[in-house]
Write an enzyme that holds these catalytic residues in place. Structure first.
Site, PDB file in Angstrom:
ATOM      1  N   ARG A  70       0.824  -1.217   0.000  1.00 42.89           N
ATOM      2  CA  ARG A  70       0.000   0.000   0.000  1.00 42.89           C
ATOM      3  C   ARG A  70       0.853   1.260   0.000  1.00 42.89           C
ATOM      4  O   ARG A  70       0.401   2.332  -0.412  1.00 42.89           O
ATOM      5  CB  ARG A  70      -0.994  -0.042   1.164  1.00 42.89           C
ATOM      6  CG  ARG A  70      -2.066  -1.117   0.954  1.00 42.89           C
ATOM      7  CD  ARG A  70      -3.044  -1.171   2.104  1.00 42.89           C
ATOM      8  NE  ARG A  70      -2.434  -1.568   3.345  1.00 42.89           N
ATOM      9  CZ  ARG A  70      -2.323  -2.840   3.763  1.00 42.89           C
ATOM     10  NH1 ARG A  70      -2.814  -3.816   3.043  1.00 42.89           N
ATOM     11  NH2 ARG A  70      -1.733  -3.114   4.902  1.00 42.89           N
ATOM     12  N   GLU A  83       5.679  -9.389  15.487  1.00 47.84           N
ATOM     13  CA  GLU A  83       5.168  -9.861  16.777  1.00 47.84           C
ATOM     14  C   GLU A  83       5.366 -11.377  16.878  1.00 47.84           C
ATOM     15  O   GLU A  83       5.812 -11.895  17.893  1.00 47.84           O
ATOM     16  CB  GLU A  83       3.691  -9.486  16.886  1.00 47.84           C
ATOM     17  CG  GLU A  83       3.183  -9.492  18.297  1.00 47.84           C
ATOM     18  CD  GLU A  83       1.727  -9.050  18.365  1.00 47.84           C
ATOM     19  OE1 GLU A  83       1.217  -8.508  17.378  1.00 47.84           O
ATOM     20  OE2 GLU A  83       1.126  -9.285  19.426  1.00 47.84           O
TER      21      GLU A  83
HETATM   22  P1  AMP Z   1       4.343  -2.267  11.776  1.00 48.74           P
HETATM   23  O1  AMP Z   1       5.618  -2.822  11.223  1.00 48.74           O
HETATM   24  O2  AMP Z   1       3.889  -2.966  13.010  1.00 48.74           O
HETATM   25  O3  AMP Z   1       4.414  -0.755  11.955  1.00 48.74           O
HETATM   26  O4  AMP Z   1       3.204  -2.582  10.712  1.00 48.74           O
HETATM   27  C1  AMP Z   1       3.035  -1.768   9.624  1.00 48.74           C
HETATM   28  C2  AMP Z   1       2.584  -2.532   8.404  1.00 48.74           C
HETATM   29  O5  AMP Z   1       1.550  -3.474   8.697  1.00 48.74           O
HETATM   30  C3  AMP Z   1       2.034  -1.563   7.392  1.00 48.74           C
HETATM   31  O6  AMP Z   1       2.558  -1.892   6.114  1.00 48.74           O
HETATM   32  C4  AMP Z   1       0.540  -1.718   7.474  1.00 48.74           C
HETATM   33  O7  AMP Z   1      -0.014  -1.675   6.190  1.00 48.74           O
HETATM   34  C5  AMP Z   1       0.308  -3.066   8.142  1.00 48.74           C
HETATM   35  N1  AMP Z   1      -0.652  -3.018   9.270  1.00 48.74           N
HETATM   36  C6  AMP Z   1      -0.369  -3.226  10.579  1.00 48.74           C
HETATM   37  N2  AMP Z   1      -1.446  -3.129  11.366  1.00 48.74           N
HETATM   38  C7  AMP Z   1      -2.474  -2.799  10.554  1.00 48.74           C
HETATM   39  C8  AMP Z   1      -3.873  -2.528  10.756  1.00 48.74           C
HETATM   40  N3  AMP Z   1      -4.453  -2.564  11.977  1.00 48.74           N
HETATM   41  N4  AMP Z   1      -4.619  -2.217   9.680  1.00 48.74           N
HETATM   42  C9  AMP Z   1      -4.072  -2.165   8.452  1.00 48.74           C
HETATM   43  N5  AMP Z   1      -2.766  -2.417   8.182  1.00 48.74           N
HETATM   44  C10 AMP Z   1      -1.967  -2.729   9.222  1.00 48.74           C
END
Ligand code: AMP
Length: 171
Positions: free
Chosen positions: A59, A96
């Site tokens: 995205r 995670e």
């Molecule tokens: P992080 O590495 O934990 O910051 O996760 C970010 C990535 O996971 C991004 O590319 C987001 O598109 C996706 N992502 C994580 N949580 C969500 C959520 N609740 N809704 C949509 N996309 C998420």
């Protein structure tokens, strides 16, 4: 910003139980919402020199390419392993549960270039942190991060602390 927020659909228990997924396809399909989202992400960086925008699969590609065009910068995709055809550099990072990895072409950013990293959503910050490490590993400089959505409670911003972090919509 409230208008942007109202265009984001929340889908419970996707992709697994307990996750409230922020679905941006409803925003993308709204002409005014799409334009406003791109403007929001690009405007804070109008008066600074950005050489490359790095968008994170998948995205981050949608917004990243549009922001790059607005800023007069080039666009670089940061992709899941095995997708890019020419020689790449790779970084593995912890999720995670388990690990993931990102790659960029090794010639995609150059020493001394200023980079803006774009993704749709900041959660724990692990993905964005990994993209930044790829960029700095090639000798380029991360100027800032721009996200459409930030999940404030997960405190991903703290993992990106050395840089400016912009987010249009907060939950
Ligand atoms: P992080 O590495 O934990 O910051 O996760 C970010 C990535 O996971 C991004 O590319 C987001 O598109 C996706 N992502 C994580 N949580 C969500 C959520 N609740 N809704 C949509 N996309 C998420």
């Amino acid at each position: 910003m409230e208008r942007l927020k109202s265009l984001i659909r929340e889908v419970p228990d996707f992709p697994k139980p307990g996750i409230l997924f922020k679905d941006i396809t409803t925003l993308l399909s709204d002409a005014g919402g799409l334009r406003q989202a791109i403007a929001c992400l690009a405007d804070p960086f109008r008066d600074v020199r950005i050489d490359k925008v790095v968008g994170i699969e998948s995205r981050g590609f949608i917004f990243g390419a549009a922001v790059a065009e607005r800023l007069g910068a080039g666009f670089v995709p940061a992709r899941k392993p095995g997708k890019l055809p020419a020689p790449t550099v790779r970084i593995d990072y912890a999720l995670e549960y388990g690990t993931d990895a990102l790659e960029i072409h090794e010639d995609a950013v150059e020493r001394g270039q200023r980079v803006l990293i774009v993704d749709d959503l900041l959660a724990t910050g692990g993905t964005a942190r990994a993209a930044a490490d790829l960029v700095t590993g090639r000798g380029a400089e991360v100027h800032a991060f721009a996200f459409l959505v930030e999940l404030d409670a997960l405190r991903g911003r703290e993992r990106l602390a050395a840089h400016d972090v912009f987010a249009a919509v907060h939950y």
